[in-house]
Design a protein around this motif. Structure first.
Motif, mmCIF file in Angstrom:
data_model
loop_
_atom_site.group_PDB
_atom_site.id
_atom_site.type_symbol
_atom_site.label_atom_id
_atom_site.label_comp_id
_atom_site.label_asym_id
_atom_site.label_seq_id
_atom_site.Cartn_x
_atom_site.Cartn_y
_atom_site.Cartn_z
ATOM 1 N N LYS A 99 -3.174 -1.731 -10.347
ATOM 2 C CA LYS A 99 -3.285 -0.866 -9.166
ATOM 3 C C LYS A 99 -4.521 0.025 -9.263
ATOM 4 O O LYS A 99 -5.240 0.222 -8.279
ATOM 5 C CB LYS A 99 -2.035 -0.002 -9.023
ATOM 6 N N ILE A 100 -4.770 0.558 -10.469
ATOM 7 C CA ILE A 100 -5.932 1.432 -10.675
ATOM 8 C C ILE A 100 -7.226 0.651 -10.492
ATOM 9 O O ILE A 100 -8.160 1.113 -9.828
ATOM 10 C CB ILE A 100 -5.882 2.092 -12.071
ATOM 11 N N ASN A 101 -7.297 -0.553 -11.081
ATOM 12 C CA ASN A 101 -8.503 -1.373 -10.960
ATOM 13 C C ASN A 101 -8.784 -1.750 -9.508
ATOM 14 O O ASN A 101 -9.944 -1.792 -9.086
ATOM 15 C CB ASN A 101 -8.366 -2.628 -11.816
ATOM 16 N N THR A 102 -7.724 -2.002 -8.742
ATOM 17 C CA THR A 102 -7.881 -2.300 -7.316
ATOM 18 C C THR A 102 -8.447 -1.091 -6.588
ATOM 19 O O THR A 102 -9.342 -1.217 -5.738
ATOM 20 C CB THR A 102 -6.523 -2.699 -6.690
ATOM 21 N N LEU A 103 -7.928 0.107 -6.946
ATOM 22 C CA LEU A 103 -8.397 1.349 -6.334
ATOM 23 C C LEU A 103 -9.875 1.583 -6.648
ATOM 24 O O LEU A 103 -10.666 1.926 -5.759
ATOM 25 C CB LEU A 103 -7.551 2.531 -6.837
ATOM 26 N N LEU A 104 -10.241 1.359 -7.908
ATOM 27 C CA LEU A 104 -11.633 1.553 -8.323
ATOM 28 C C LEU A 104 -12.554 0.572 -7.610
ATOM 29 O O LEU A 104 -13.666 0.931 -7.190
ATOM 30 C CB LEU A 104 -11.763 1.372 -9.838
ATOM 31 N N LYS A 109 -17.489 1.428 -10.997
ATOM 32 C CA LYS A 109 -17.485 0.513 -12.132
ATOM 33 C C LYS A 109 -17.301 1.299 -13.421
ATOM 34 O O LYS A 109 -17.990 2.283 -13.665
ATOM 35 C CB LYS A 109 -18.802 -0.270 -12.176
ATOM 36 N N SER A 110 -16.342 0.865 -14.234
ATOM 37 C CA SER A 110 -16.084 1.563 -15.491
ATOM 38 C C SER A 110 -15.877 0.550 -16.607
ATOM 39 O O SER A 110 -15.727 -0.652 -16.367
ATOM 40 C CB SER A 110 -14.842 2.449 -15.366
ATOM 41 N N SER A 111 -15.842 1.054 -17.836
ATOM 42 C CA SER A 111 -15.625 0.186 -18.995
ATOM 43 C C SER A 111 -14.145 -0.026 -19.265
ATOM 44 O O SER A 111 -13.772 -0.677 -20.247
ATOM 45 C CB SER A 111 -16.300 0.793 -20.237
ATOM 46 N N GLY A 112 -13.288 0.555 -18.425
ATOM 47 C CA GLY A 112 -11.852 0.342 -18.592
ATOM 48 C C GLY A 112 -11.027 1.560 -18.265
ATOM 49 O O GLY A 112 -11.543 2.654 -18.030
ATOM 50 N N VAL A 113 -9.708 1.337 -18.241
ATOM 51 C CA VAL A 113 -8.737 2.413 -17.997
ATOM 52 C C VAL A 113 -7.984 2.645 -19.301
ATOM 53 O O VAL A 113 -7.410 1.704 -19.873
ATOM 54 C CB VAL A 113 -7.747 2.030 -16.880
ATOM 55 N N LEU A 152 -21.133 8.284 -18.731
ATOM 56 C CA LEU A 152 -22.106 7.948 -17.686
ATOM 57 C C LEU A 152 -22.593 6.520 -17.931
ATOM 58 O O LEU A 152 -22.637 6.058 -19.068
ATOM 59 C CB LEU A 152 -23.290 8.918 -17.715
ATOM 60 N N GLY A 153 -22.971 5.838 -16.857
ATOM 61 C CA GLY A 153 -23.477 4.478 -17.005
ATOM 62 C C GLY A 153 -22.431 3.542 -17.583
ATOM 63 O O GLY A 153 -21.285 3.517 -17.154
ATOM 64 N N ARG A 154 -22.814 2.791 -18.618
ATOM 65 C CA ARG A 154 -21.916 1.800 -19.209
ATOM 66 C C ARG A 154 -20.744 2.418 -19.970
ATOM 67 O O ARG A 154 -19.775 1.720 -20.271
ATOM 68 C CB ARG A 154 -22.709 0.878 -20.145
ATOM 69 N N THR A 155 -20.837 3.682 -20.314
ATOM 70 C CA THR A 155 -19.751 4.323 -21.071
ATOM 71 C C THR A 155 -18.684 4.920 -20.173
ATOM 72 O O THR A 155 -17.718 5.504 -20.660
ATOM 73 C CB THR A 155 -20.309 5.441 -21.978
ATOM 74 N N LYS A 156 -18.852 4.807 -18.848
ATOM 75 C CA LYS A 156 -17.861 5.378 -17.932
ATOM 76 C C LYS A 156 -16.494 4.755 -18.173
ATOM 77 O O LYS A 156 -16.375 3.534 -18.296
ATOM 78 C CB LYS A 156 -18.281 5.150 -16.473
ATOM 79 N N HIS A 175 -14.772 12.826 -5.867
ATOM 80 C CA HIS A 175 -15.945 13.466 -6.483
ATOM 81 C C HIS A 175 -17.060 12.443 -6.688
ATOM 82 O O HIS A 175 -18.237 12.732 -6.463
ATOM 83 C CB HIS A 175 -15.565 14.091 -7.827
ATOM 84 N N PHE A 176 -16.654 11.237 -7.131
ATOM 85 C CA PHE A 176 -17.637 10.169 -7.348
ATOM 86 C C PHE A 176 -18.285 9.756 -6.025
ATOM 87 O O PHE A 176 -19.507 9.654 -5.917
ATOM 88 C CB PHE A 176 -16.945 8.969 -8.000
#
Length: 405
Positions: A205-210, A216-220, A239-243, A270-271
């Motif tokens: 559900k979170i990945n769908t929301l994102l 784009k993030s490196s994971g939840v 920030l960037g790839r470490t999000k 906010h994003f």
């Protein structure tokens, strides 16, 4: 110029004490009212916690002033005379490290009281003495090792350039960006245990929301925050790839899927609104002003303090007077931040469901024991988020009737 900084610090002390006293009186008056937002038991606990926290802040402010007088009166001069190095860069590194260590020791009793007395009394702190010591040692090592590198480079810049403060600002600003980028990685490796969400349905559900928002993030991840504290929280780190999306285990335990998505929807607001970049820009502007001020101090100031105009004393004065300068800029920063929070609430309530965001905020307020009333002057200086009552009002929720209007 020394008189100006001393007067500035005295004003800082006066206003910080004034806001605390006003807040205490306001909370005492409003705790007599019927409980809203929080249940009755937590309402009174939240009021008493707010009062005790401000009383501690008052004592801490007086103690900070004593430390300020100590450093300005003779501490800096004594430390300067005590250290003798041919290299001004090495002297600055040792000087500032001793300065920071002594300040840490001076303020340690307040930190211990807050953590082991006040926060435990109100059911927040779970941290053990051994974990507290481990955290303190790790933080100290990081500060000394990486702080020494930063101090050495800033000292080199001061000694090498006429308009050193411009280059020093650029360097420190870059360091802050780097720290924000590496923050979740450092927390993961040294302090917290990050795990992929065990709830695959929630993760989906979170990945769908994102994905819907384009984040784009490196994971939840879920983090074991409960080993230190019972408060609920979530954040987007890096920030960037470490999000990455980070959920406190306390938050995952207490909130429903819908409420969690609503909280993340707020953060995604906010994003989407570019608040992260705006905050970086505001921070950079303020830092530039600070560096401009401390990069143009006159020789008389150093002479009156019995110091030379060199990297060690310049950096020390920056660290001593920055809190006072920051305090008087806080109302503007807080005003912008509160505006951004309203916009994020609006975005989150549309992205998910308004009823879930309201429900989540009610749970957060109860679990974190956030007293709903605060004095206007206290809000003016300290509130980066709008008062809870106002947030609910903007969302169309009547806290008195406990229903939407």
């Amino acid at each position: 110029m020394l008189q100006f900084f001393i007067v500035l610090y005295c004003f800082y002390l006066f206003f910080s004490l004034y806001t605390s006293f006003m807040q205490i009186g306001f909370v005492k008056e409003n705790m007599k009212k019927r409980a809203i937002i929080l249940d009755t038991k937590r309402y009174y606990e939240a009021a008493n916690y707010s009062i005790e926290k401000e009383k501690l802040a008052i004592v801490s402010s007086f103690f900070d002033f004593i430390i300020f007088v100590f450093w300005i009166g003779f501490g800096l001069k004594f430390l300067d005379s005590f250290l003798s190095f041919e290299s001004q860069i090495l002297k600055a590194v040792v000087f500032i490290n001793i300065f920071l260590i002594l300040n840490y020791i001076f303020t340690l009793p307040f930190s211990i009281y807050q953590t082991f007395k006040l926060d435990k009394k109100y059911g927040f702190s779970n941290i053990t003495s051994s974990l507290y010591i481990k955290d303190s040692i790790k933080t100290a090592l990081l500060t000394i090792v990486f702080g020494s590198i930063v101090i050495a480079i800033v000292s080199y810049i001061i000694l090498s350039f006429s308009y050193w403060w411009i280059w020093a600002f650029a360097f420190i600003f870059a360091v802050i960006i780097l720290i924000n980028m590496l923050y979740p990685v450092i927390r993961d490796k040294m302090f917290d245990k990050f795990e992929k969400l065990k709830d695959s349905e929630l993760e989906e559900k979170i990945n769908t929301l994102l994905k819907d928002v384009g984040f784009k993030s490196s994971g939840v991840f879920s983090v074991d925050a409960s080993k230190r504290d019972n408060r609920l929280n979530a954040y987007f780190g890096g920030l960037g790839r470490t999000k990455r999306v980070v959920l406190f285990d306390t938050l995952v335990e207490k909130l429903t899927h819908g409420e969690l998505l609503a909280v993340l929807g707020h953060e995604l607001g906010h994003f989407k609104n570019g608040d992260i970049l705006k905050n970086i820009g505001i921070m950079g502007f303020i830092m530039f002003i600070f560096f401009a001020i401390f990069g143009n101090l006159n020789e008389e100031l150093f002479l009156r303090l019995g110091l030379n105009s060199e990297p060690a004393s310049i950096i020390a004065l920056f660290l001593i007077f920055s809190p006072a300068l920051s305090f008087f800029l806080m109302p503007l920063i807080s005003l912008i931040s509160r505006h951004n929070e309203y916009a994020a609430d609006s975005f989150g309530s549309k992205l998910t469901r308004k009823v879930d965001l309201v429900s989540a905020l009610l749970k957060l307020a109860n679990e974190n024991k956030s007293f709903p009333y605060s004095h206007k002057i206290y809000i003016f200086f300290y509130f980066s988020h709008p008062p809870l009552i106002e947030r609910f009002k903007e969302l169309g929720y009547d806290v008195e009737k406990e229903s939407f209007v």
